[in-house]
Design a protein around this motif. Structure first.
Motif, short mmCIF file in Angstrom:
data_model
loop_
_atom_site.label_atom_id
_atom_site.label_comp_id
_atom_site.label_asym_id
_atom_site.label_seq_id
_atom_site.Cartn_x
_atom_site.Cartn_y
_atom_site.Cartn_z
N LYS A 96 0.99 -1.11 -0.05
CA LYS A 96 -0.16 -0.26 0.03
C LYS A 96 1.00 1.27 0.19
O LYS A 96 1.86 1.44 0.61
N GLY A 97 0.86 2.68 -0.49
CA GLY A 97 1.48 3.61 -0.95
C GLY A 97 2.36 3.43 -1.80
O GLY A 97 2.23 4.62 -1.78
N LEU A 98 2.24 2.60 -2.49
CA LEU A 98 3.63 3.19 -3.78
C LEU A 98 2.73 3.53 -5.12
O LEU A 98 1.96 3.80 -5.21
N PRO A 99 3.94 4.17 -5.52
CA PRO A 99 2.89 4.88 -6.92
C PRO A 99 2.81 3.96 -8.05
O PRO A 99 3.48 2.94 -6.99
N VAL A 100 2.40 4.19 -9.04
CA VAL A 100 1.97 3.18 -9.62
C VAL A 100 3.73 3.10 -10.07
O VAL A 100 4.09 3.56 -10.87
N ILE A 101 3.65 1.75 -10.64
CA ILE A 101 4.64 0.84 -11.19
C ILE A 101 4.71 -0.03 -12.35
O ILE A 101 3.72 -1.06 -12.14
N PRO A 102 5.19 0.32 -13.07
CA PRO A 102 4.93 -1.19 -14.21
C PRO A 102 5.19 -2.90 -13.50
O PRO A 102 6.19 -2.81 -12.73
N PRO A 103 4.29 -3.22 -14.36
CA PRO A 103 4.72 -5.09 -14.02
C PRO A 103 5.88 -4.97 -14.12
O PRO A 103 6.52 -4.50 -15.09
N LEU A 104 6.22 -5.88 -13.70
CA LEU A 104 7.70 -7.17 -14.25
C LEU A 104 8.92 -6.02 -13.10
O LEU A 104 10.12 -6.44 -13.58
N LYS A 105 8.96 -5.02 -12.60
CA LYS A 105 10.49 -4.07 -12.10
C LYS A 105 9.89 -4.40 -10.52
O LYS A 105 9.51 -4.68 -10.18
N PHE A 106 11.40 -4.38 -10.18
CA PHE A 106 11.28 -4.97 -9.36
C PHE A 106 11.78 -3.82 -8.06
O PHE A 106 12.24 -2.40 -8.46
N VAL A 107 10.94 -3.68 -7.05
CA VAL A 107 10.65 -2.89 -5.83
C VAL A 107 11.67 -3.32 -4.62
O VAL A 107 10.68 -4.01 -3.83
N GLU A 108 12.67 -2.23 -3.48
CA GLU A 108 13.10 -2.73 -2.48
C GLU A 108 11.45 -1.86 -1.83
O GLU A 108 11.83 -0.38 -1.81
N VAL A 109 10.56 -2.58 -0.64
CA VAL A 109 9.93 -1.34 -0.08
C VAL A 109 10.46 -1.61 1.37
O VAL A 109 10.54 -2.14 2.18
N ILE A 110 10.30 -0.11 2.59
CA ILE A 110 10.58 -0.63 3.52
C ILE A 110 9.10 0.11 4.46
O ILE A 110 8.73 1.18 3.52
N GLY A 111 8.15 -0.13 5.14
CA GLY A 111 7.73 0.35 5.71
C GLY A 111 6.89 -0.39 6.53
O GLY A 111 7.58 -1.66 7.43
N ILE A 112 6.26 -0.42 7.35
CA ILE A 112 5.58 -0.92 8.95
C ILE A 112 4.04 -2.55 7.87
O ILE A 112 3.54 -2.03 7.09
N ALA A 113 4.53 -3.67 8.70
CA ALA A 113 4.07 -4.25 7.62
C ALA A 113 1.92 -4.43 8.68
O ALA A 113 2.62 -4.53 9.46
N ASP A 114 1.07 -4.04 7.87
CA ASP A 114 0.24 -4.63 8.46
C ASP A 114 -0.97 -4.93 7.70
O ASP A 114 -1.87 -4.83 8.51
N GLY A 115 -0.76 -6.63 7.89
CA GLY A 115 -1.48 -7.84 7.52
C GLY A 115 -0.66 -8.64 7.18
O GLY A 115 0.30 -8.62 7.16
N ASN A 116 -1.12 -10.04 7.70
CA ASN A 116 -1.12 -10.99 6.86
C ASN A 116 -0.04 -10.86 5.78
O ASN A 116 1.39 -12.04 5.31
N GLN A 117 -0.48 -10.71 5.33
CA GLN A 117 0.16 -10.46 3.07
C GLN A 117 0.08 -9.13 2.66
O GLN A 117 0.16 -8.72 1.75
N SER A 118 0.95 -8.16 4.14
CA SER A 118 0.11 -6.55 3.90
C SER A 118 1.65 -5.64 3.90
O SER A 118 1.59 -6.01 5.45
N VAL A 119 2.11 -4.57 3.06
CA VAL A 119 2.36 -3.98 3.86
C VAL A 119 2.55 -2.61 3.45
O VAL A 119 1.87 -2.36 2.39
N HIS A 120 2.64 -1.27 4.25
CA HIS A 120 2.45 -0.03 4.01
C HIS A 120 3.39 0.99 3.45
O HIS A 120 4.09 0.81 4.68
#
Length: 89
Positions: free
Chosen positions: A50-74
């Protein structure tokens, strides 16, 4: 390097152990609509970022944020590695 708020590297399997904590993950974008991004973790689990800008498919991204569910990160911060993450030319 800012060490005041460390984050632990997670994958899809370990993410539920850190709900409410600051985490870091490298994911491959499957779909992005500007609100939620569906991505694949390094262990092939599907995550919602949650909270990423629009990123085209197949791109690799490192995300730092808060785990807010079993399978989600803000997401708080992110780095776009493009589509050639981990490859040499």
């Amino acid at each position: 390097m800012d060490t005041s708020s460390p984050s632990i590297f997670v994958n899809g399997e370990s993410l539920p152990l850190y709900i409410g904590k600051r985490v870091r993950a490298v994911v491959q974008v499957i779909q992005s609509d500007g609100a939620d991004t569906t991505a694949k973790s390094t262990d092939e689990h599907q995550l919602i970022i949650k909270g990423l800008p629009v990123i085209p498919p197949l791109k690799f991204v490192e995300v730092i944020g808060i785990a807010d569910g079993n399978q989600s990160v803000h997401a708080q911060t992110w780095t776009n590695f493009g589509d050639a993450f981990g490859t040499t030319f």
